[in-house]
Design a protein around this motif. Structure first.
Motif, PDB file in Angstrom:
ATOM      1  N   MET A  41       0.808  -1.219   0.000  1.00 40.41           N
ATOM      2  CA  MET A  41       0.000   0.000   0.000  1.00 40.41           C
ATOM      3  C   MET A  41       0.845   1.275   0.000  1.00 40.41           C
ATOM      4  O   MET A  41       0.309   2.367  -0.182  1.00 40.41           O
ATOM      5  CB  MET A  41      -0.966  -0.018   1.181  1.00 40.41           C
ATOM      6  CG  MET A  41      -1.983  -1.159   1.120  1.00 40.41           C
ATOM      7  SD  MET A  41      -2.983  -1.196  -0.390  1.00 40.41           S
ATOM      8  CE  MET A  41      -4.182   0.085  -0.003  1.00 40.41           C
TER       9      MET A  41
ATOM     10  N   ALA B   6      -1.777   4.159  -0.901  1.00 42.14           N
ATOM     11  CA  ALA B   6      -2.728   3.927  -1.981  1.00 42.14           C
ATOM     12  C   ALA B   6      -4.162   4.150  -1.512  1.00 42.14           C
ATOM     13  O   ALA B   6      -4.563   3.675  -0.455  1.00 42.14           O
ATOM     14  CB  ALA B   6      -2.571   2.498  -2.509  1.00 42.14           C
TER      15      ALA B   6
ATOM     16  N   VAL C  85      -8.262   5.222  -3.534  1.00 43.45           N
ATOM     17  CA  VAL C  85      -8.964   5.512  -4.778  1.00 43.45           C
ATOM     18  C   VAL C  85      -8.799   6.993  -5.116  1.00 43.45           C
ATOM     19  O   VAL C  85      -8.965   7.860  -4.255  1.00 43.45           O
ATOM     20  CB  VAL C  85     -10.455   5.127  -4.675  1.00 43.45           C
ATOM     21  CG1 VAL C  85     -11.234   5.607  -5.892  1.00 43.45           C
ATOM     22  CG2 VAL C  85     -10.604   3.621  -4.509  1.00 43.45           C
TER      23      VAL C  85
ATOM     24  N   ILE D 122      -5.212   5.346  -9.203  1.00 42.76           N
ATOM     25  CA  ILE D 122      -5.746   4.209  -8.439  1.00 42.76           C
ATOM     26  C   ILE D 122      -7.265   4.195  -8.567  1.00 42.76           C
ATOM     27  O   ILE D 122      -7.925   5.198  -8.296  1.00 42.76           O
ATOM     28  CB  ILE D 122      -5.270   4.264  -6.979  1.00 42.76           C
ATOM     29  CG1 ILE D 122      -3.738   4.141  -6.958  1.00 42.76           C
ATOM     30  CG2 ILE D 122      -5.946   3.170  -6.154  1.00 42.76           C
ATOM     31  CD1 ILE D 122      -3.101   4.261  -5.592  1.00 42.76           C
TER      32      ILE D 122
ATOM     33  N   TRP E  43      -9.218   1.254  -7.501  1.00 39.34           N
ATOM     34  CA  TRP E  43      -9.827   0.451  -6.430  1.00 39.34           C
ATOM     35  C   TRP E  43      -8.793   0.161  -5.357  1.00 39.34           C
ATOM     36  O   TRP E  43      -7.595   0.128  -5.636  1.00 39.34           O
ATOM     37  CB  TRP E  43     -10.464  -0.850  -6.935  1.00 39.34           C
ATOM     38  CG  TRP E  43      -9.518  -1.845  -7.560  1.00 39.34           C
ATOM     39  CD1 TRP E  43      -9.267  -2.031  -8.892  1.00 39.34           C
ATOM     40  CD2 TRP E  43      -8.690  -2.805  -6.880  1.00 39.34           C
ATOM     41  NE1 TRP E  43      -8.341  -3.027  -9.076  1.00 39.34           N
ATOM     42  CE2 TRP E  43      -7.969  -3.521  -7.857  1.00 39.34           C
ATOM     43  CE3 TRP E  43      -8.479  -3.116  -5.544  1.00 39.34           C
ATOM     44  CZ2 TRP E  43      -7.065  -4.536  -7.544  1.00 39.34           C
ATOM     45  CZ3 TRP E  43      -7.573  -4.127  -5.229  1.00 39.34           C
ATOM     46  CH2 TRP E  43      -6.883  -4.826  -6.230  1.00 39.34           C
ATOM     47  N   THR E  44      -9.272  -0.008  -4.148  1.00 41.66           N
ATOM     48  CA  THR E  44      -8.443  -0.493  -3.036  1.00 41.66           C
ATOM     49  C   THR E  44      -9.290  -1.455  -2.210  1.00 41.66           C
ATOM     50  O   THR E  44     -10.517  -1.390  -2.222  1.00 41.66           O
ATOM     51  CB  THR E  44      -7.936   0.626  -2.099  1.00 41.66           C
ATOM     52  OG1 THR E  44      -9.052   1.288  -1.509  1.00 41.66           O
ATOM     53  CG2 THR E  44      -7.057   1.623  -2.837  1.00 41.66           C
TER      54      THR E  44
ATOM     55  N   GLU F 130      -8.841  -3.298   1.817  1.00 41.82           N
ATOM     56  CA  GLU F 130      -8.059  -3.571   3.029  1.00 41.82           C
ATOM     57  C   GLU F 130      -8.967  -4.348   3.976  1.00 41.82           C
ATOM     58  O   GLU F 130      -9.726  -3.771   4.735  1.00 41.82           O
ATOM     59  CB  GLU F 130      -7.546  -2.281   3.663  1.00 41.82           C
ATOM     60  CG  GLU F 130      -6.509  -1.584   2.799  1.00 41.82           C
ATOM     61  CD  GLU F 130      -5.805  -0.441   3.492  1.00 41.82           C
ATOM     62  OE1 GLU F 130      -4.984  -0.717   4.399  1.00 41.82           O
ATOM     63  OE2 GLU F 130      -6.078   0.714   3.129  1.00 41.82           O
TER      64      GLU F 130
ATOM     65  N   PHE G 277      -4.508  -2.844  -4.229  1.00 39.23           N
ATOM     66  CA  PHE G 277      -5.030  -1.751  -5.038  1.00 39.23           C
ATOM     67  C   PHE G 277      -4.817  -2.060  -6.516  1.00 39.23           C
ATOM     68  O   PHE G 277      -4.009  -2.910  -6.885  1.00 39.23           O
ATOM     69  CB  PHE G 277      -4.379  -0.405  -4.673  1.00 39.23           C
ATOM     70  CG  PHE G 277      -2.939  -0.254  -5.080  1.00 39.23           C
ATOM     71  CD1 PHE G 277      -2.599   0.301  -6.307  1.00 39.23           C
ATOM     72  CD2 PHE G 277      -1.920  -0.643  -4.223  1.00 39.23           C
ATOM     73  CE1 PHE G 277      -1.273   0.460  -6.677  1.00 39.23           C
ATOM     74  CE2 PHE G 277      -0.589  -0.489  -4.585  1.00 39.23           C
ATOM     75  CZ  PHE G 277      -0.261   0.064  -5.813  1.00 39.23           C
TER      76      PHE G 277
ATOM     77  N   TYR H 231      -4.426   0.131 -10.314  1.00 40.07           N
ATOM     78  CA  TYR H 231      -4.392   1.428 -10.975  1.00 40.07           C
ATOM     79  C   TYR H 231      -4.539   1.267 -12.469  1.00 40.07           C
ATOM     80  O   TYR H 231      -4.219   0.253 -13.058  1.00 40.07           O
ATOM     81  CB  TYR H 231      -3.206   2.284 -10.593  1.00 40.07           C
ATOM     82  CG  TYR H 231      -1.793   1.769 -10.725  1.00 40.07           C
ATOM     83  CD1 TYR H 231      -1.390   0.847 -11.679  1.00 40.07           C
ATOM     84  CD2 TYR H 231      -0.827   2.280  -9.872  1.00 40.07           C
ATOM     85  CE1 TYR H 231      -0.071   0.439 -11.776  1.00 40.07           C
ATOM     86  CE2 TYR H 231       0.497   1.880  -9.961  1.00 40.07           C
ATOM     87  CZ  TYR H 231       0.866   0.963 -10.923  1.00 40.07           C
ATOM     88  OH  TYR H 231       2.173   0.566 -11.018  1.00 40.07           O
TER      89      TYR H 231
END
Length: 172
Positions: free
Chosen positions: A52, A71, A73, A90, A92-93, A95, A102, A104
């Motif tokens: 990240m 990272a 969005v 980016i 999407w992420t 966690e 993520f 990109y």
């Protein structure tokens, strides 16, 4: 190209976000590679934090600069590859307890058009990293490179995985 210039650029591809849970779309070259990084909570935490904070890109020598240290969005990332600017955003992420990562996407000015996703996953006690991508040639250097372009993308993906593995070893 400067990092500040990326805010005005558009993503160059559709559909978006499919490197997270796929399926990868037709009309693109597809890539998926993975590697076991270690086992246990400490390995997962180390790999997740390294991912990240762009350790795979730094480990590959891309010298990423981003509009945020971590990272998220909407964060723009500008890397350098053999003097070329590599502009991405980016899209999407995630966690979660067992999955961090993520993806990109390419911005105007990138030599390819598509998306690259990076995940760290727990599978039982084991920790794995996965790189998934879909791309197509967008400018003459990648069109000219033909199949060599996609082999270089595979080499880069394995380099990302090695960088994450080094990060886990350094913290372990």
């Amino acid at each position: 190209m400067r990092l500040a210039d990326l805010a005005h650029l558009e993503l160059t591809y559709q559909p978006r976000g499919l490197t997270l849970d796929g399926p990868l779309p037709s009309g693109f070259h597809h890539l998926e590679v993975g590697r076991r990084l270690g086992a246990g909570d400490a390995a997962y935490r180390s790999a997740s934090e390294a991912l990240m904070t762009y350790a795979p890109q730094r480990g590959l020598g891309l010298r990423p600069r981003a509009t945020a240290r971590r990272a998220a969005v909407g964060v723009d990332v500008l890397s350098r590859l053999v003097g070329l600017g590599v502009p991405c955003r980016i899209v999407w992420t995630v966690e979660e307890q067992d999955r961090t990562g993520f993806g990109y996407g390419t911005l105007e000015g990138h030599v390819e058009s598509g998306e690259e996703g990076f995940l760290v996953e727990r599978r039982g006690d084991d920790v794995y990293a996965v790189v998934r991508a879909y791309a197509r040639a967008d400018r003459w250097p990648t069109r000219l490179g033909g199949p060599l372009t996609w082999q270089l993308q595979r080499v880069a993906a394995h380099g990302y995985l090695r960088a994450l593995q080094r990060a886990v070893r350094q913290d372990g």
